[in-house]
Design an enzyme around this catalytic site. Structure first.
Site, short mmCIF file in Angstrom:
data_model
loop_
_atom_site.label_atom_id
_atom_site.label_comp_id
_atom_site.label_asym_id
_atom_site.label_seq_id
_atom_site.Cartn_x
_atom_site.Cartn_y
_atom_site.Cartn_z
N ASP A 163 100.63 53.28 88.61
CA ASP A 163 99.63 52.95 87.43
C ASP A 163 98.58 54.20 88.49
O ASP A 163 97.77 54.34 87.25
CB ASP A 163 98.91 51.90 87.98
CG ASP A 163 99.52 50.71 86.44
OD1 ASP A 163 101.04 51.00 86.21
OD2 ASP A 163 99.87 49.82 86.71
N HIS A 164 98.31 54.25 89.41
CA HIS A 164 97.10 55.40 90.49
C HIS A 164 97.58 57.12 89.45
O HIS A 164 96.63 57.31 89.93
CB HIS A 164 97.94 55.56 92.08
CG HIS A 164 97.03 56.14 92.10
ND1 HIS A 164 95.24 55.71 92.18
CD2 HIS A 164 96.38 57.18 92.93
CE1 HIS A 164 94.34 56.44 92.97
NE2 HIS A 164 95.82 56.91 93.76
N SER A 179 91.79 59.53 93.02
CA SER A 179 92.06 58.80 94.52
C SER A 179 90.43 59.52 95.29
O SER A 179 89.62 59.27 95.31
CB SER A 179 92.88 59.48 94.47
OG SER A 179 93.92 58.80 95.03
N ASP A 197 97.27 49.56 89.84
CA ASP A 197 96.35 50.84 90.52
C ASP A 197 96.33 49.74 92.44
O ASP A 197 95.28 49.23 92.37
CB ASP A 197 95.49 51.96 90.33
CG ASP A 197 95.29 52.50 91.07
OD1 ASP A 197 95.80 52.94 92.08
OD2 ASP A 197 94.14 53.65 90.52
#
Ligand SMILES: *[C@@H]1O[C@H](CO)[C@@H](O)[C@H](O)[C@H]1NC(C)=O
Ligand SMILES: *[C@@H]1O[C@H](CO)[C@@H](O)[C@H](O)[C@H]1NC(C)=O
Length: 288
Positions: A271-272, A156, A215
């Site tokens: 999903d992230h 991220s 994501d």
């Protein structure tokens, strides 16, 4: 005749859409990225519950990187299991991630390493918070392990920061490429000139941006005019993580239509936070 023609075409496609990808290593580095979200007092002992159990051998020579101004964080350590120095950058904690995604701005600043290059101001600032600590800790650990491998990783916002660490670590490594650079759910870091420049550097022997299904973060900040952010090469796009064989596409070129860009709608925070099929949010909650 026709089948020979098809065979040649498919060989050509295969040869230009592949690059070296070591999924075992990528999964181990995802484990190190996950652990970066844990409280440093557990991390230091490599006793952070399910997050630390992804790499049961842990690390020695541990340094925690932290700058309180923007709460930038990461860590460095030596993995005897991998004979590698591992450099990890932390992203935004899961309970703030929804807001972080919603509030992500598109402000760019000039990037000093190449001409006409612009990068996302916030990501660059976040990295610069750790830069002096990174240089100090990396220099120390490199003296102790001068011939070990070097791996860099992050998830991220931590993935964006890991991009900015590459020229620094490359230089500290005597302008020699590091061994592996894998990151997860990275946003776009800069403009196309930046991405082109990055692709031409020889920062790592193997590298890739790993993305998961829907994501949303790899779709941000937007590629569209007037924002015009652009990804770097080497994407590994997972459509599912399953016990008996993960499914992924490998895209040599950035912004390829077969990888994350194949998703018209990508809005799954889940999903992230589920790379390699793990529930990152739950693991992180239990190591605070
Ligand atoms: C992939 O990475 C793992 C873990 O570092 C390593 O044990 C293995 O030898 C690597 N495989 C290849 C083909 O390089
Ligand atoms: C925190 O970041 C600022 C801005 O980059 C820097 O000037 C300062 O030295 C950093 N503090 C620490 C403890 O690294």
């Amino acid at each position: 005749m026709k089948s020979i023609f098809l065979l040649i075409i498919s060989l050509l496609l295969a040869s230009c859409s592949q690059f070296q990808y070591n999924e075992t290593l990528a999964q181990d580095l995802a484990g190190f990225s996950l652990a970066s979200y844990c409280n440093p007092k557990y991390l230091q002992q490599w006793n952070c519950g399910s997050a630390c159990k992804k790499n049961p051998n842990g690390l020695t020579d541990f340094s925690y990187l932290y700058n309180k101004t923007l709460k930038a964080s990461g860590y460095i350590g030596y993995s005897a299991h991998h004979d590698a120095i591992i450099v990890v950058f932390r992203g935004t904690v899961p309970w703030l991630i929804q807001n972080w995604i919603a509030d992500l701005n598109t402000i760019k600043i000039q990037y000093p390493f190449c001409e006409n290059c612009y990068v996302h101001k916030g990501f660059y600032k976040q990295f610069n918070q750790l830069k002096s600590q990174l240089i100090q800790s990396f220099t120390e650990i490199r003296q102790k392990y001068p011939s070990s491998k070097i791996f860099v990783t992050g998830h991220s916002l931590g993935a964006a920061m890991s991009f900015h660490s590459m020229p620094i670590i490359f230089e500290l490594n005597g302008n020699k490429p590091i061994d592996a650079f894998y990151n997860y759910g990275s946003p776009r870091v800069g403009n196309e000139a930046y991405a082109t420049w990055f692709n031409l550097q020889n920062f790592a022997l193997q590298y890739g941006r790993i993305n998961n299904a829907a994501d949303p973060v790899p779709h941000l900040p937007p590629i569209l005019f007037p924002f015009q952010f652009y990804h770097t090469n080497h994407e590994i796009f997972y459509t599912s993580f399953i016990e008996d064989g993960n499914k992924y596409e490998q895209c040599l070129d950035a912004e390829h239509k077969l990888c994350a860009n194949s998703k018209i709608i990508a809005a799954s925070v889940r999903d992230h936070l589920s790379y390699f099929g793990w529930n990152w949010a739950t693991s992180i909650l239990t190591c605070q």
